[in-house]
Design a protein around this motif. Structure first.
Motif, PDB file in Angstrom:
ATOM      1  N   PRO A   2       0.834  -1.216   0.000  1.00 13.20           N
ATOM      2  CA  PRO A   2       0.000   0.000   0.000  1.00 13.20           C
ATOM      3  C   PRO A   2       0.864   1.260   0.000  1.00 13.20           C
ATOM      4  N   ALA A   3       0.248   2.355  -0.317  1.00 11.41           N
ATOM      5  CA  ALA A   3       0.960   3.640  -0.306  1.00 11.41           C
ATOM      6  C   ALA A   3       1.462   3.930   1.109  1.00 11.41           C
ATOM      7  N   ALA A   4       2.675   4.457   1.202  1.00 12.82           N
ATOM      8  CA  ALA A   4       3.273   4.810   2.496  1.00 12.82           C
ATOM      9  C   ALA A   4       3.460   6.318   2.549  1.00 12.82           C
ATOM     10  N   PRO A  59       1.211  18.365  -6.856  1.00 13.48           N
ATOM     11  CA  PRO A  59       2.099  17.215  -6.640  1.00 13.48           C
ATOM     12  C   PRO A  59       3.030  16.987  -7.832  1.00 13.48           C
ATOM     13  N   TYR A  60       4.232  16.526  -7.555  1.00 12.38           N
ATOM     14  CA  TYR A  60       5.176  16.133  -8.601  1.00 12.38           C
ATOM     15  C   TYR A  60       5.844  14.839  -8.157  1.00 12.38           C
ATOM     16  N   SER A  61       6.361  14.087  -9.121  1.00 11.56           N
ATOM     17  CA  SER A  61       6.920  12.774  -8.819  1.00 11.56           C
ATOM     18  C   SER A  61       8.421  12.736  -9.014  1.00 11.56           C
ATOM     19  N   THR A  62       9.065  11.940  -8.169  1.00 11.86           N
ATOM     20  CA  THR A  62      10.457  11.543  -8.333  1.00 11.86           C
ATOM     21  C   THR A  62      10.461  10.025  -8.195  1.00 11.86           C
ATOM     22  N   TRP A  63      11.588   9.379  -8.538  1.00 16.18           N
ATOM     23  CA  TRP A  63      11.620   7.927  -8.536  1.00 16.18           C
ATOM     24  C   TRP A  63      12.861   7.411  -7.839  1.00 16.18           C
ATOM     25  N   GLN A  64      12.720   6.217  -7.235  1.00 13.68           N
ATOM     26  CA  GLN A  64      13.852   5.515  -6.625  1.00 13.68           C
ATOM     27  C   GLN A  64      13.923   4.136  -7.266  1.00 13.68           C
ATOM     28  N   GLY A  72      11.076  -0.895  -7.006  1.00 12.33           N
ATOM     29  CA  GLY A  72      11.321   0.538  -7.097  1.00 12.33           C
ATOM     30  C   GLY A  72      10.139   1.313  -6.528  1.00 12.33           C
ATOM     31  N   LEU A  73      10.340   2.619  -6.385  1.00 14.87           N
ATOM     32  CA  LEU A  73       9.285   3.460  -5.809  1.00 14.87           C
ATOM     33  C   LEU A  73       9.061   4.709  -6.651  1.00 14.87           C
ATOM     34  N   GLU A  74       7.810   5.099  -6.733  1.00 16.59           N
ATOM     35  CA  GLU A  74       7.474   6.432  -7.212  1.00 16.59           C
ATOM     36  C   GLU A  74       7.167   7.255  -5.969  1.00 16.59           C
ATOM     37  N   LEU A  75       7.804   8.412  -5.855  1.00 19.66           N
ATOM     38  CA  LEU A  75       7.615   9.285  -4.701  1.00 19.66           C
ATOM     39  C   LEU A  75       6.829  10.510  -5.160  1.00 19.66           C
ATOM     40  N   THR A  76       5.600  10.626  -4.685  1.00 18.97           N
ATOM     41  CA  THR A  76       4.768  11.777  -5.006  1.00 18.97           C
ATOM     42  C   THR A  76       4.973  12.805  -3.907  1.00 18.97           C
ATOM     43  N   PRO A 163       4.606   1.614  -5.126  1.00 17.52           N
ATOM     44  CA  PRO A 163       5.496   0.730  -5.887  1.00 17.52           C
ATOM     45  C   PRO A 163       5.516   1.101  -7.373  1.00 17.52           C
ATOM     46  N   MET A 164       6.674   0.862  -7.996  1.00 16.48           N
ATOM     47  CA  MET A 164       6.823   1.126  -9.423  1.00 16.48           C
ATOM     48  C   MET A 164       7.850   0.163  -9.990  1.00 16.48           C
ATOM     49  N   GLU A 165       7.540  -0.402 -11.145  1.00 17.75           N
ATOM     50  CA  GLU A 165       8.469  -1.304 -11.813  1.00 17.75           C
ATOM     51  C   GLU A 165       9.428  -0.501 -12.681  1.00 17.75           C
TER      52      GLU A 165
END
Length: 184
Positions: A2-4, A59-64, A72-76, A163-165
């Motif tokens: 789930p979203a954290a 909101p804007y996104s960054t990624w890990q 991997g993660l999408e960070l909003t 989560p992000m692939e």
């Protein structure tokens, strides 16, 4: 998964409570407002009631990228403004409200919030406070209680992880579009 979320209202209240106790000391009890089935404290106390959670930007996104196809993660990210109403009760509530108002708009507050949130994965910055005003209350015994109210505006930066692939390698196979999908 789930979203954290990196910060919630309990974190905001905990940091604000720490700041308020640094200003008023242990002579005041600092509690959450609007608690059901909880009597008001005796003597001098401050209640904290969250009012708004306004957005300060879109909101804007960054990624890990974890280096794995999954994981991997999408960070909003979004900057937010939390408005909290403080109600100060008891003897000298007016001067206490004035002290909180003044210090909330000073470098002291910026330093205190930085110390209180250090290493927690989030930061809180005081923006401003509205002028305190008297909001006298009549208690259950029909007696006036001294009460002063002010709104404190704080900024925090919300980060929601989902989560992000990711792809480590891509294989490109050129194809003639006209041959595969002939024009009509």
């Amino acid at each position: 998964m789930p979203a954290a979320v990196n910060i919630d209202e309990a974190d905001l209240r905990t940091a604000l409570r720490g700041f308020l106790l640094s200003v008023v000391g242990e002579s005041y009890e600092v509690v959450k407002g609007q608690d059901n089935r909880v009597a008001m404290p005796e003597g001098k106390f401050i209640t904290m009631t969250g009012l708004n959670n306004d957005e300060l930007n879109k909101p804007y996104s960054t990624w890990q990228d974890s280096g794995q196809p999954t994981g991997g993660l999408e960070l909003t990210n979004q900057a937010k403004k939390w408005i909290c109403q403080l109600d100060i009760y008891g003897e000298n509530a007016g001067s206490t409200a004035s002290t909180i108002f003044t210090l909330a708009r000073s470098r002291y507050a910026v330093r205190q919030f930085a110390e209180l949130t250090q290493g927690k994965g989030f930061s809180i910055t005081p923006l401003y406070a509205d002028q305190p005003h008297q909001t006298t209350m009549i208690n259950g015994e029909k007696q006036y209680e001294e009460r002063w109210t002010l709104d404190l505006h704080l900024q925090f930066n919300l980060v929601i992880s989902t989560p992000m692939e990711f792809a480590a390698e891509l294989y490109v196979k050129p194809a003639s579009v006209d041959a595969t999908f002939p024009p009509e």
